[in-house]
Scaffold this motif. Structure first.
Motif, PDB file in Angstrom:
ATOM      1  N   VAL A 120      -6.466 -16.347  -8.808  1.00 16.54           N
ATOM      2  CA  VAL A 120      -5.355 -15.804  -8.026  1.00 16.54           C
ATOM      3  C   VAL A 120      -5.706 -14.403  -7.521  1.00 16.54           C
ATOM      4  CG1 VAL A 120      -2.930 -15.118  -8.114  1.00 16.54           C
ATOM      5  CG2 VAL A 120      -3.669 -17.212  -9.241  1.00 16.54           C
ATOM      6  N   TYR A 121      -6.389 -13.618  -8.366  1.00 15.93           N
ATOM      7  CA  TYR A 121      -6.885 -12.328  -7.896  1.00 15.93           C
ATOM      8  C   TYR A 121      -7.840 -12.512  -6.722  1.00 15.93           C
ATOM      9  CZ  TYR A 121      -4.950  -9.501 -11.655  1.00 15.93           C
ATOM     10  OH  TYR A 121      -4.096  -8.848 -12.477  1.00 15.93           O
ATOM     11  N   GLY A 122      -8.660 -13.563  -6.813  1.00 11.54           N
ATOM     12  CA  GLY A 122      -9.593 -13.822  -5.727  1.00 11.54           C
ATOM     13  C   GLY A 122      -8.846 -14.097  -4.430  1.00 11.54           C
ATOM     14  N   LEU A 123      -7.846 -14.939  -4.521  1.00 11.01           N
ATOM     15  CA  LEU A 123      -7.037 -15.287  -3.353  1.00 11.01           C
ATOM     16  C   LEU A 123      -6.366 -14.045  -2.775  1.00 11.01           C
ATOM     17  CD1 LEU A 123      -6.077 -17.929  -1.907  1.00 11.01           C
ATOM     18  CD2 LEU A 123      -4.053 -17.834  -3.364  1.00 11.01           C
ATOM     19  N   TRP A 124      -5.811 -13.254  -3.677  1.00 17.82           N
ATOM     20  CA  TRP A 124      -5.141 -12.027  -3.274  1.00 17.82           C
ATOM     21  C   TRP A 124      -6.135 -11.077  -2.614  1.00 17.82           C
ATOM     22  CZ3 TRP A 124      -5.273  -6.996  -5.856  1.00 17.82           C
ATOM     23  CH2 TRP A 124      -4.281  -6.112  -5.422  1.00 17.82           C
ATOM     24  N   GLY A 125      -7.326 -11.008  -3.181  1.00 14.12           N
ATOM     25  CA  GLY A 125      -8.363 -10.137  -2.631  1.00 14.12           C
ATOM     26  C   GLY A 125      -8.748 -10.538  -1.217  1.00 14.12           C
ATOM     27  N   ILE A 126      -8.898 -11.853  -1.001  1.00 14.10           N
ATOM     28  CA  ILE A 126      -9.297 -12.331   0.327  1.00 14.10           C
ATOM     29  C   ILE A 126      -8.244 -11.971   1.375  1.00 14.10           C
ATOM     30  CG2 ILE A 126      -9.705 -14.395   1.743  1.00 14.10           C
ATOM     31  CD1 ILE A 126     -10.816 -15.761  -0.725  1.00 14.10           C
ATOM     32  N   PHE A 127      -6.989 -12.201   1.013  1.00 20.41           N
ATOM     33  CA  PHE A 127      -5.946 -12.087   2.033  1.00 20.41           C
ATOM     34  C   PHE A 127      -5.203 -10.759   2.019  1.00 20.41           C
ATOM     35  CE2 PHE A 127      -6.705 -16.579   1.565  1.00 20.41           C
ATOM     36  CZ  PHE A 127      -6.840 -16.958   2.893  1.00 20.41           C
ATOM     37  N   PHE A 128      -5.448  -9.932   1.000  1.00 15.94           N
ATOM     38  CA  PHE A 128      -4.763  -8.647   0.986  1.00 15.94           C
ATOM     39  C   PHE A 128      -5.744  -7.469   0.925  1.00 15.94           C
ATOM     40  CE2 PHE A 128      -2.768  -5.108  -1.325  1.00 15.94           C
ATOM     41  CZ  PHE A 128      -1.736  -4.819  -0.448  1.00 15.94           C
ATOM     42  N   VAL A 129      -6.612  -7.453  -0.110  1.00 17.04           N
ATOM     43  CA  VAL A 129      -7.445  -6.270  -0.313  1.00 17.04           C
ATOM     44  C   VAL A 129      -8.457  -6.096   0.813  1.00 17.04           C
ATOM     45  CG1 VAL A 129      -9.073  -5.126  -1.855  1.00 17.04           C
ATOM     46  CG2 VAL A 129      -7.164  -6.416  -2.801  1.00 17.04           C
ATOM     47  N   ILE A 130      -9.150  -7.175   1.167  1.00 16.53           N
ATOM     48  CA  ILE A 130     -10.173  -7.044   2.210  1.00 16.53           C
ATOM     49  C   ILE A 130      -9.570  -6.569   3.538  1.00 16.53           C
ATOM     50  CG2 ILE A 130     -11.828  -8.338   3.635  1.00 16.53           C
ATOM     51  CD1 ILE A 130     -12.659  -9.830   1.140  1.00 16.53           C
ATOM     52  N   PRO A 131      -8.498  -7.201   4.016  1.00 16.78           N
ATOM     53  CA  PRO A 131      -7.906  -6.673   5.258  1.00 16.78           C
ATOM     54  C   PRO A 131      -7.361  -5.263   5.094  1.00 16.78           C
ATOM     55  CG  PRO A 131      -6.985  -8.827   4.717  1.00 16.78           C
ATOM     56  CD  PRO A 131      -7.847  -8.429   3.571  1.00 16.78           C
ATOM     57  N   ALA A 132      -6.829  -4.953   3.901  1.00 16.99           N
ATOM     58  CA  ALA A 132      -6.187  -3.656   3.706  1.00 16.99           C
ATOM     59  C   ALA A 132      -7.196  -2.517   3.765  1.00 16.99           C
ATOM     60  CB  ALA A 132      -5.426  -3.627   2.376  1.00 16.99           C
ATOM     61  N   ILE A 133      -8.400  -2.744   3.243  1.00 17.53           N
ATOM     62  CA  ILE A 133      -9.356  -1.631   3.247  1.00 17.53           C
ATOM     63  C   ILE A 133     -10.262  -1.646   4.474  1.00 17.53           C
ATOM     64  CG2 ILE A 133      -9.386  -1.506   0.713  1.00 17.53           C
ATOM     65  CD1 ILE A 133     -12.202  -2.732   0.828  1.00 17.53           C
TER      66      ILE A 133
END
Lengths: 319, 270, 310
Positions: A131-144
């Motif tokens: 779930v962290y991976g999913l969140w990372g793909i769709f939130f963290v990567i675009p956010a940074i």
């Protein structure tokens, strides 16, 4: 023994005695089984890795090519990526984790809020890594993304920022990994801080120390061994973390120091490659697995031993 | 192990429920108790008194082999229960404890209902019969029935300290053991609960042989037929407890033979 | 009233009119150490806030992207293929997860509890117990992917099939040390006086354990079991090597690839099809709810057992 008629007392039956022996032996056998399990993991993974280890030898550890078609395999970039991402995560997650541990154990907050914050951090550990991976793909990567673009554009001459991927990259992976090691860091270092005897803190306060003078001068130095053990354990967690990195790091089998570039780790390599791999490549992956096992086993044993020592010392120090 | 005293006549032996003979007792290297010989007669209350650390609880715990649980425990001497040596290698300590019940210093009910607490020993001894009747009977004799009859199925831990201790007594007597050992049963209780337990002891001695350890001299005087005074010998470097004298309670308090006893019961030291 | 006047009344005599240095007891914000103290407190609070934020960020996105697409029939439908733009679900994945966690629990819970009994009771203080405890702690920190590879080597290679059984074994390896360590703590927390009471009544040591120690420790033991189940239910990496994935329903009559929520999320997260990505989010929400449910159940049990012991 003569049984007086008035008493209801009965000596234990043979069955009860057998039960007694059975439970004792059974419990012991299964406890030893835990030890056997650890040994079996090492032996089994060693056994499936053995052919590849024999065939490829040390070259496997020092080569940087991963090419299935040419049957050339090397995991130097993966060892580098594993250590790099874990250290970055430790830097961020360790700092945050220790701050939370101090914040919830030194009476900064009312008891209820301390508990709430502790539970929130504990729940971070409950969220599955996929779930962290999913969140990372769709939130963290675009956010940074704007931030990494800025760094690359203006500081691109620094090796840390000289190559950038708008998609998967080391920085995003390390940030997510930091969140994942944070609960371990908090829980273990909080336990270490809790073993600092009250009288030491009171002595510091009695001498007129401010709260932070007490924390930095007395509490943390006393708990230092335990906090160090927490760091080592958190590092061990980071080294072995698989899914989030398999999803966020980009699976690129190349050596790179840039924070903004993709990379790979041992665990991510195995997870990403294994399901579609042919038999001979699976053998090679087992070699990577035994390397990962060796590294994490050493780190974990070290961390656990440090904590056992520090808690024994704390128990001895208490009157 | 020493043989039974040749002087004890058959009639006396019949009444002799427990014969405690501790010559030397150690916990590891610690020499804890010496020369403590106490015969206990059926249907009496025997009290052990003495300053703390004099080994009176240790002596008591020898009687049902609770000391077996302590690492390094060993002793010279013997303990006979109904003329059987309970430390003989063929004797099962678990069986001994079923005939010799025990009430502890701290009330220690199990984390379950009042009913199941009392029924615990019955189940252990594979009792087949009317549990409810037995439980009620035990609770009545422990003078607790009226207070708990409406909450038999709520937790034993919810009772007050004095009630908990009476629950533990009920639990211990439900199986009708021969002997009841009580290790400072009132030390955690308030005066009213203490009086309740003392009354209970005098009622119970009709049925059971009771051995009680107490640090309360008045309590010994009120409930005990026989009293053993133990004291600590520090002359040999350690702190070794020993029996100073063991006599009928009234005599011991009225006319102590030993100087230590006299000083202790006058409260000149504790 | 008059007292105050008396106190303030006396004028200092000329000899004593030298300014006496009085201790300053008020807060002084300008003092360096006070400032330093406040600054560090603020920093620490800020870092703690930052540490707490990800949980809410994750939950928020899960709800935003997962809940909006949720349809009840997802719970009993098979996964959509890449070509489907509507419909489908993850019923087989839920079933697979439940089944494999069930196998793991059956293997790990009794083993773990009995081993814990040894550590806390029979072997207490022995070198063997210390070594086993150390091994259990090392196992809790072992990467879950290695549990998968272990089960792959032990079960998959031996049976020749990827299967739910292999997945269950892998998850059991991860659960055992958690159950051992938490159950040991729980058993140790049972007051000695309760055990003494049972011993004093002539209970054999097995009877003490089975009738007093374990029942008393059970709520806390179950807390540990819940934590272990929650951990196992969310694991992905071990299943990649053991159960892999399947688009079809679980079959109990033969060993074959088996779906799980975690692996479904992993596979669909990298999908080029929007519909499958949406499905990954919804499955993630369901998985997190499942995991949080077990966590909270564990917490509640722990709180209840704390309550009943006092």
């Amino acid at each position: 023994m003569s049984t007086p008629s008035a008493s209801l007392a009965q000596p234990p039956t043979a069955g009860e005695r057998w039960m007694d022996l059975g439970l004792r032996r059974g419990a012991q056998a299964l406890a030893v089984g835990v030890l056997v399990l650890l040994a079996a993991i090492v032996v089994e993974i060693g056994a499936v890795a053995a052919p590849a280890v024999r065939e490829r030898g040390v070259d496997f550890l020092t080569s940087s090519t991963w090419d299935t078609n040419r049957d050339e395999f090397g995991i130097l970039p993966h060892i580098w990526g594993t250590l790099y991402s874990s250290l970055l995560a430790l830097l961020i997650g360790g700092t945050l984790g220790l701050a939370v541990a101090v914040f919830i154990s030194q009476r900064f907050l009312p008891r209820r809020l301390e508990l709430l914050l502790k539970n929130v951090v504990d729940l971070l550990a409950a969220i599955p890594s996929v779930v962290y991976g999913l969140w990372g793909i769709f939130f963290v990567i675009p956010a940074i993304r704007p931030f990494t673009a800025f760094l690359h554009e203006h500081l691109g001459f620094v090796p840390l920022f000289d190559e950038r991927s708008p998609g998967p990259n080391m920085l995003a992976s390390s940030l997510v990994l930091a969140i994942m090691v944070l609960p371990t860091m908090t829980a273990v270092s909080r336990d270490a801080i809790a073993t600092v005897p009250r009288k030491l803190r009171e002595a510091a306060f009695g001498l007129g120390a401010t709260r932070w003078e007490c924390i930095l001068g007395v509490v943390l130095p006393t708990a230092a061994t335990g906090v160090f053990g927490a760091l080592v354990l958190a590092f061990g967690r980071a080294l072995g973390e698989t899914m989030a990195l398999a999803m966020l790091l980009g699976n690129r089998n190349e050596f790179n120091v840039s924070l903004l570039a993709p990379g790979n780790t041992l665990a991510a390599l195995i997870a990403n490659t294994f399901p579609e791999a042919q038999d001979h490549e699976r053998g090679v992956l087992m070699y990577a697995a035994i390397v990962l096992l060796s590294i994490t086993l050493v780190v974990n044993m070290l961390g656990t031993a440090i904590l056992v020592r520090s808690s024994r010392k704390a128990a001895g120090a208490r009157p | 192990m020493t043989a039974t005293e040749p002087t004890s006549a058959a009639a006396v032996a019949e009444d002799l429920v427990i014969d405690l003979k501790l010559d030397k007792l150690w916990y590891g290297k610690f020499f804890a108790v010496r020369d403590t010989h106490v015969p206990v007669t059926r249907g009496t209350v025997t009290a052990f008194i003495g300053p703390s650390g004099c080994g009176k609880s240790t002596a008591l715990r020898c009687l049902n082999r609770m000391n077996d649980l302590v690492d390094g425990f060993r002793f010279d001497g013997s303990v006979h229960f109904q003329s059987r040596d309970i430390y003989h290698p063929t004797i099962d300590p678990v069986a001994v404890r079923r005939y010799i019940g025990m009430v502890f210093q701290q009330p220690n009910p199990f984390a379950t209902t009042v009913f199941k607490n009392v029924a615990f020993g019955l189940r252990l001894n594979r009792f087949r019969g009317d549990y409810e009747e037995r439980v009620e009977h035990a609770l009545r004799r422990a003078a607790l029935w009226d207070e708990v009859k409406d909450k038999l199925h709520s937790s034993g831990l919810a009772l007050s300290g004095g009630q908990q201790q009476r629950l533990c007594i009920a639990r211990a007597i439900a199986t009708e053991p021969e002997v009841l050992l009580m290790d400072e049963p009132c030390s955690a209780l308030d005066p009213i609960a203490t009086r309740r337990i003392e009354e209970l002891m005098t009622e119970l001695k009709e049925r059971y042989t009771i051995v009680v350890v107490t640090h309360n001299l008045q309590q010994a005087q009120r409930v005990a037929d026989m009293t053993g005074f133990m004291y600590v010998d520090t002359t040999q470097g350690g702190r070794t407890g020993y029996l100073v004298e063991h006599r009928p309670t009234a005599e011991l308090f009225a006319d102590p033979r030993a100087e230590e006893t006299r000083q202790y019961i006058r409260g000149e030291f504790s | 009233m008059t007292d105050i006047r008396v106190q303030t009344g006396p004028q200092p005599s000329p000899e004593r009119d030298v300014p006496v240095e009085r201790p300053k007891l008020e807060h002084d914000l300008r003092a360096v150490r006070t400032l330093f103290d406040r600054l560090l407190t603020a920093l620490c609070a800020l870092l703690s806030l930052v540490a707490a934020l990800p949980l809410f960020a994750v939950l928020w996105l899960l709800i935003e992207r997962g809940a909006t697409n949720f349809r009840l029939d997802m719970l009993w439908s098979l996964p959509p293929s890449g070509l489907d733009t509507t419909g489908g679900g993850f019923g087989n994945a839920i079933l697979g997860t439940v089944y494999m966690v069930g196998i793991a629990s059956v293997l790990a819970v009794p083993t773990g509890i009995l081993a814990a009994i040894f550590l806390a009771e029979y072997g207490d203080g022995t070198r063997l117990a210390a070594v086993i405890r150390f091994a259990a702690k090392v196992l809790t920190g072992m990467p879950s992917i290695l549990a998968g590879i272990f089960a792959y080597a032990m079960v998959v290679l031996a049976t020749g099939h990827f299967s739910a059984l292999a997945g269950g074994v892998a998850l059991a390896v991860l659960m055992v040390p958690i159950v051992v360590l938490t159950a040991e703590q729980a058993i140790r927390a049972v007051p000695q006086k309760m055990k003494d009471a049972a011993v004093g009544m002539g209970a054999t040591s097995a009877q003490v354990v089975m009738r007093v120690t374990l029942p008393t420790a059970m709520p806390s033991v179950l807390t540990g079991v819940m934590l272990a189940i929650a951990r196992a239910a969310g694991e992905t990496a071990p299943l990649l090597f053991t159960a892999q994935f399947s688009n079809y329903w679980l079959r109990l009559d033969r060993l074959e690839d088996t779906a799980s929520l975690a692996v479904l999320i992993y596979q669909f997260s990298g999908s080029p099809y929007e519909h499958q990505i949406e499905m990954a989010w919804t499955a993630a929400l369901v998985l997190v709810l499942l995991v949080l449910l077990f966590n909270i159940a564990g917490q509640v049990l722990a709180a209840r057992s704390d309550h009943s012991r006092h």
